[in-house]
Design a protein around this motif. Structure first.
Motif: not given
Ligand code: PXL
Length: 277
Positions: A5-6, A12-13, A36, A43, A74, A200, A204
């Motif tokens: 995810g972004f 993260a991501g 995200v 969030l 994710m 945070h 990842c």
């Molecule tokens: O940490 C888990 C995670 C993984 N991937 C994305 C996230 C998060 C937590 O917020 O935003 C994209």
């Protein structure tokens, strides 16, 4: 390649992953599975990318360049899990590190229940290693985990069910210890607890650091040890930015290194013009 995810905070991501990959002197490419919407403290939304577009992104890159290793984080939806499983089958990258992300630290859902079932059925059996934290391992095994013995039992159960190597991360334990099981032997990697809130993106960074180390030719146990050391330092050097949970410093290795010097333009200009007189 990171498939994840972004996270706009960059902790993260994919943006955190690209920094982690760069910190290992590797070249990273990214496939976005979800946008995200979040800050360090909340969030606010999750906008999954369609499975067709996830497949297209992977295809565009995989047919363009060799992939030394892939990290999967994710995924958002069952359809995205299926798209990634099909791509792994099709392109057969040498290493796939799967971080089974189900929830954010704040508790928001990052993969729905149908997605978790698809992950079990289609993705877990196809990857090199999985890196669940204790909560994720507990969900995947339907067991409660609060001790090293239970971490070992869960790792064994995951290996038996999916034929995959397993690292269960115990970063939230009082004495952080990770348990690794390869089907024959267990290893326990003990770490130091860093008194820091700037965490945070830790999971990842851990999984992408393992992927980068595998891409560099390290063995899996060495890749795990090196990834743990990298993440520990990135937490220690983290950024207390934002109103919420602070952020890792993925690029701490740049600090204290020789900075690029500006070219001395006057000298350049003189010799340059000299040639044209
Ligand atoms: O940490 C888990 C995670 C993984 N991937 C994305 C996230 C998060 C937590 O917020 O935003 C994209």
């Amino acid at each position: 390649m990171t498939i994840a995810g972004f996270d706009p905070t960059g902790g993260a991501g994919v943006s955190g992953d690209l920094k982690t990959i760069a910190a290992h002197n590797c070249y990273g490419v990214a496939v976005v599975t979800s946008l995200v919407v979040q800050s360090t403290s909340a969030l606010l939304g999750r906008h999954d990318v369609s499975a067709a577009v996830v497949s297209q992104q992977i295809q565009a890159l995989a047919e363009d360049m060799p992939l030394a290793a892939v990290k999967v984080g994710m995924l958002g939806s069952a359809a995205n899990v299926e798209a990634v499983a099909a791509a792994i089958e099709k392109y057969a990258p040498p290493f796939v590190v799967l971080d089974p992300v189900f929830r954010s630290t704040s508790g928001a859902e990052l993969l729905d229940a149908e997605g978790v079932e698809a992950l079990r059925a289609q993705l877990l059996p196809r990857v090199t290693v999985i890196t669940p934290n204790i909560d994720e391992a507990a969900r995947l095994t339907d067991q409660t985990i609060s001790s090293i013995e239970q971490m070992r039992a869960a790792a064994a159960a995951l290996h038996a069910a999916y034929g995959v190597r397993v690292v269960i991360t115990g970063g939230h334990l009082e004495k952080p210890q990770d348990v690794y099981y390869d089907g024959d032997n267990y290893s326990v990697f003990a770490g130091d607890r860093i008194p820091s809130e700037n965490t945070h993106g830790t999971g990842c960074a851990f999984s992408s650091a393992i992927a980068a180390n595998l891409a560099l030719g390290k063995s899996l146990p060495d890749a795990i040890v090196l990834a743990k050391a990298y993440v520990t330092k990135a937490i220690e050097k983290g950024y207390a930015l934002g109103r919420g949970q602070g952020l890792l410093n993925h690029l701490y290795r740049l600090q204290g290194s020789t900075q690029a010097r500006p070219v001395v333009v006057t000298e350049m200009a003189e010799s340059h013009t000299a040639g044209h007189r």
